[in-house]
Design a protein around this motif. Structure first.
Motif, mmCIF file in Angstrom:
data_model
loop_
_atom_site.group_PDB
_atom_site.id
_atom_site.type_symbol
_atom_site.label_atom_id
_atom_site.label_comp_id
_atom_site.label_asym_id
_atom_site.label_seq_id
_atom_site.Cartn_x
_atom_site.Cartn_y
_atom_site.Cartn_z
ATOM 1 N N MET A 1 0.827 -1.196 0.000
ATOM 2 C CA MET A 1 0.000 0.000 0.000
ATOM 3 C C MET A 1 0.872 1.261 0.000
ATOM 4 S SD MET A 1 -3.118 1.242 0.267
ATOM 5 C CE MET A 1 -4.087 2.496 0.981
ATOM 6 N N TYR A 2 1.845 1.308 0.913
ATOM 7 C CA TYR A 2 2.723 2.485 0.978
ATOM 8 C C TYR A 2 3.819 2.367 -0.070
ATOM 9 C CZ TYR A 2 0.478 3.421 5.424
ATOM 10 O OH TYR A 2 -0.454 3.685 6.385
ATOM 11 N N THR A 3 4.132 3.479 -0.723
ATOM 12 C CA THR A 3 5.261 3.488 -1.647
ATOM 13 C C THR A 3 6.544 3.875 -0.934
ATOM 14 O OG1 THR A 3 4.795 5.780 -2.308
ATOM 15 C CG2 THR A 3 3.822 4.034 -3.651
ATOM 16 N N LEU A 4 6.394 4.480 0.248
ATOM 17 C CA LEU A 4 7.541 4.955 1.013
ATOM 18 C C LEU A 4 7.277 4.718 2.495
ATOM 19 C CD1 LEU A 4 10.177 6.478 0.288
ATOM 20 C CD2 LEU A 4 8.963 8.594 0.752
ATOM 21 N N ASP A 5 8.183 4.001 3.147
ATOM 22 C CA ASP A 5 8.007 3.739 4.574
ATOM 23 C C ASP A 5 8.297 4.966 5.419
ATOM 24 O OD1 ASP A 5 7.386 0.869 4.466
ATOM 25 O OD2 ASP A 5 9.443 0.671 3.736
ATOM 26 N N LEU A 6 9.313 5.738 5.017
ATOM 27 C CA LEU A 6 9.768 6.843 5.852
ATOM 28 C C LEU A 6 10.237 8.011 5.005
ATOM 29 C CD1 LEU A 6 10.638 7.769 8.782
ATOM 30 C CD2 LEU A 6 12.888 6.927 8.168
ATOM 31 N N LEU A 7 9.771 9.183 5.381
ATOM 32 C CA LEU A 7 10.302 10.442 4.842
ATOM 33 C C LEU A 7 10.861 11.189 6.035
ATOM 34 C CD1 LEU A 7 10.762 12.698 2.780
ATOM 35 C CD2 LEU A 7 8.383 13.408 3.157
ATOM 36 N N THR A 8 12.125 11.530 5.983
ATOM 37 C CA THR A 8 12.739 12.286 7.068
ATOM 38 C C THR A 8 13.108 13.676 6.571
ATOM 39 O OG1 THR A 8 14.467 12.269 8.777
ATOM 40 C CG2 THR A 8 15.070 11.367 6.648
ATOM 41 N N VAL A 9 12.779 14.678 7.372
ATOM 42 C CA VAL A 9 13.074 16.061 7.023
ATOM 43 C C VAL A 9 13.934 16.656 8.126
ATOM 44 C CG1 VAL A 9 12.123 18.339 6.528
ATOM 45 C CG2 VAL A 9 10.872 16.292 5.817
ATOM 46 N N GLY A 10 15.073 17.176 7.743
ATOM 47 C CA GLY A 10 15.979 17.812 8.687
ATOM 48 C C GLY A 10 16.720 18.927 7.989
ATOM 49 N N ARG A 11 17.413 19.696 8.735
ATOM 50 C CA ARG A 11 18.143 20.816 8.151
ATOM 51 C C ARG A 11 19.602 20.482 7.872
ATOM 52 N NH1 ARG A 11 13.831 21.986 6.353
ATOM 53 N NH2 ARG A 11 12.546 23.652 7.211
ATOM 54 N N GLY A 12 20.100 19.409 8.447
ATOM 55 C CA GLY A 12 21.486 19.003 8.206
ATOM 56 C C GLY A 12 21.550 17.799 7.285
ATOM 57 N N ARG A 13 22.198 17.955 6.137
ATOM 58 C CA ARG A 13 22.290 16.858 5.170
ATOM 59 C C ARG A 13 22.935 15.627 5.788
ATOM 60 N NH1 ARG A 13 19.700 14.326 1.724
ATOM 61 N NH2 ARG A 13 18.928 16.309 1.033
ATOM 62 N N ALA B 1 13.026 4.571 2.052
ATOM 63 C CA ALA B 1 13.124 5.865 2.724
ATOM 64 C C ALA B 1 13.682 6.929 1.787
ATOM 65 C CB ALA B 1 14.011 5.747 3.956
ATOM 66 N N LEU B 2 13.171 8.147 1.979
ATOM 67 C CA LEU B 2 13.707 9.328 1.316
ATOM 68 C C LEU B 2 13.899 10.401 2.375
ATOM 69 C CD1 LEU B 2 11.543 9.630 -1.949
ATOM 70 C CD2 LEU B 2 13.940 8.939 -1.775
ATOM 71 N N GLY B 3 14.725 11.382 2.058
ATOM 72 C CA GLY B 3 14.960 12.473 2.989
ATOM 73 C C GLY B 3 15.084 13.788 2.272
ATOM 74 N N SER B 4 14.878 14.853 3.021
ATOM 75 C CA SER B 4 14.943 16.189 2.454
ATOM 76 C C SER B 4 15.475 17.171 3.488
ATOM 77 C CB SER B 4 13.541 16.627 2.012
ATOM 78 O OG SER B 4 13.569 17.959 1.566
ATOM 79 N N THR B 5 16.137 18.201 2.978
ATOM 80 C CA THR B 5 16.568 19.293 3.851
ATOM 81 C C THR B 5 15.769 20.562 3.576
ATOM 82 O OG1 THR B 5 18.331 19.903 2.328
ATOM 83 C CG2 THR B 5 18.917 18.395 4.143
ATOM 84 N N THR B 6 14.813 20.487 2.632
ATOM 85 C CA THR B 6 13.976 21.654 2.326
ATOM 86 C C THR B 6 12.501 21.287 2.412
ATOM 87 O OG1 THR B 6 13.805 21.294 -0.067
ATOM 88 C CG2 THR B 6 15.733 22.534 0.731
ATOM 89 N N ASP B 7 11.700 22.252 2.795
ATOM 90 C CA ASP B 7 10.250 22.042 2.861
ATOM 91 C C ASP B 7 9.684 21.760 1.479
ATOM 92 O OD1 ASP B 7 10.641 22.725 5.503
ATOM 93 O OD2 ASP B 7 9.561 24.628 5.381
ATOM 94 N N GLU B 8 10.154 22.486 0.478
ATOM 95 C CA GLU B 8 9.627 22.339 -0.873
ATOM 96 C C GLU B 8 9.790 20.916 -1.378
ATOM 97 O OE1 GLU B 8 11.845 24.746 0.070
ATOM 98 O OE2 GLU B 8 10.411 26.398 0.184
ATOM 99 N N GLU B 9 10.971 20.356 -1.197
ATOM 100 C CA GLU B 9 11.222 18.990 -1.647
ATOM 101 C C GLU B 9 10.373 17.996 -0.849
ATOM 102 O OE1 GLU B 9 14.946 16.055 -2.660
ATOM 103 O OE2 GLU B 9 15.166 17.393 -0.944
ATOM 104 N N ALA B 10 10.277 18.185 0.456
ATOM 105 C CA ALA B 10 9.477 17.289 1.294
ATOM 106 C C ALA B 10 8.006 17.334 0.885
ATOM 107 C CB ALA B 10 9.631 17.658 2.762
#
Length: 100
Positions: free
Chosen positions: A1-13, A30-39
């Motif tokens: 059902m889920y295409t992504l188990d975890l998305l993590t957003v932080g300010r430090g790469r 899992a995917l991650g982002s350091t920007t709101d736009e990308e998240a």
């Protein structure tokens, strides 16, 4: 059902990359982002199970990201590492939620 188990957003790469390496090493998607736009773009195109928002993310950004994630059915975790390393925090707080 889920295409992504975890998305993590932080300010430090480096912290985001460490989280992705650890969770990905356990076999989770899992995917991650350091920007709101990308998240926000990831939330719009993927079915995300958990969104982890790092402690360095500003209050206004937390509100926007939380609203978007909940609007897409994701569970939101406000990270509180409390002096723990990233892997210890993930092992104790996040990975058990992925196992459900």
């Amino acid at each position: 059902m889920y295409t992504l188990d975890l998305l993590t957003v932080g300010r430090g790469r480096d912290v985001v990359d460490a989280a992705l390496g650890y969770v990905g090493g356990l076999g989770y998607r899992a995917l991650g982002s350091t920007t709101d736009e990308e998240a926000l773009a990831i939330l719009a195109r993927e079915q995300v199970r958990l969104l982890v928002i790092g402690g360095g993310v500003e209050a206004e950004s937390r509100q926007v990201l939380t609203a978007a994630a909940e609007g897409h059915g994701a569970t939101v975790i406000q990270a509180e590492r409390a002096g723990r390393g990233i892997e210890q925090y993930l092992a104790e707080e996040v990975v058990p939620m992925l196992g459900d």
